[in-house]
Design a protein around this motif. Structure first.
Motif, PDB file in Angstrom:
ATOM      1  N   ASP A 132       1.653   9.429  -5.886  1.00 47.02           N
ATOM      2  CA  ASP A 132       2.258  10.746  -5.654  1.00 47.02           C
ATOM      3  C   ASP A 132       3.274  11.080  -6.736  1.00 47.02           C
ATOM      4  O   ASP A 132       3.388  12.232  -7.160  1.00 47.02           O
ATOM      5  CB  ASP A 132       2.921  10.794  -4.277  1.00 47.02           C
ATOM      6  CG  ASP A 132       1.917  10.760  -3.137  1.00 47.02           C
ATOM      7  OD1 ASP A 132       0.723  11.036  -3.397  1.00 47.02           O
ATOM      8  OD2 ASP A 132       2.325  10.455  -1.994  1.00 47.02           O
TER       9      ASP A 132
ATOM     10  N   ARG B 156       0.837  -1.203   0.000  1.00 49.82           N
ATOM     11  CA  ARG B 156       0.000   0.000   0.000  1.00 49.82           C
ATOM     12  C   ARG B 156       0.875   1.259   0.000  1.00 49.82           C
ATOM     13  O   ARG B 156       0.559   2.249  -0.671  1.00 49.82           O
ATOM     14  CB  ARG B 156      -0.944  -0.012   1.197  1.00 49.82           C
ATOM     15  CG  ARG B 156      -2.090  -1.007   1.047  1.00 49.82           C
ATOM     16  CD  ARG B 156      -3.117  -0.835   2.146  1.00 49.82           C
ATOM     17  NE  ARG B 156      -2.609  -1.237   3.459  1.00 49.82           N
ATOM     18  CZ  ARG B 156      -2.691  -2.451   3.970  1.00 49.82           C
ATOM     19  NH1 ARG B 156      -3.281  -3.408   3.281  1.00 49.82           N
ATOM     20  NH2 ARG B 156      -2.210  -2.723   5.160  1.00 49.82           N
TER      21      ARG B 156
ATOM     22  N   ASP C 118       0.811   4.207  -2.840  1.00 50.56           N
ATOM     23  CA  ASP C 118       0.691   5.632  -2.495  1.00 50.56           C
ATOM     24  C   ASP C 118       1.855   6.425  -3.079  1.00 50.56           C
ATOM     25  O   ASP C 118       1.674   7.517  -3.620  1.00 50.56           O
ATOM     26  CB  ASP C 118       0.627   5.825  -0.986  1.00 50.56           C
ATOM     27  CG  ASP C 118      -0.662   5.305  -0.381  1.00 50.56           C
ATOM     28  OD1 ASP C 118      -1.644   5.130  -1.140  1.00 50.56           O
ATOM     29  OD2 ASP C 118      -0.682   5.055   0.848  1.00 50.56           O
TER      30      ASP C 118
END
Length: 116
Positions: free
Chosen positions: A64, A56, A60
């Protein structure tokens, strides 16, 4: 990292190893099935990693990164050609400088000091 995440990461490595082992265990004339076993191992490993905290965190980070890449102002074609020309000019000037220094040092050592 939690012990559950460590187990998931270990399971992912085992799944990849099983996929590769399947590649070598399937007869050579079954090329598509051999490749499918590797792909299945990779997909199962990716799915296992997806549900772990490091997975995870990676997702992320990737999101980004894509957002940051979209913020970049890319140069136009004209600007790209101009900068490329400047780089080539600089490389040429530097090559001439290095040649002049090398030739000068060669003349100094072999011509003047050693007298060859």
């Amino acid at each position: 990292m939690e012990s559950v995440d460590k187990f998931k990461m270990t399971a992912a490595v085992v799944l990849v190893a099983l996929g590769v082992a399947g590649f070598y265990l399937v007869p050579a004339d079954q090329g598509a099935l051999r490749v499918l076993s590797v792909i299945a191992g990779l997909l199962l490993a990716a799915t296992t990693i997806w549900f772990s905290q490091p997975g995870r965190n990676f997702v992320d980070y990737a999101r980004d990164s894509v957002k940051e890449a979209q913020k970049v102002v890319w140069p136009s074609k004209k600007e790209t050609w101009q900068m490329t020309g400047i780089v080539f000019l600089f490389v040429g000037v530097l090559a001439l400088f290095m040649w002049a220094v090398d030739s000068g040092l060669t003349w100094l050592f072999y011509g003047v000091i050693l007298g060859r």
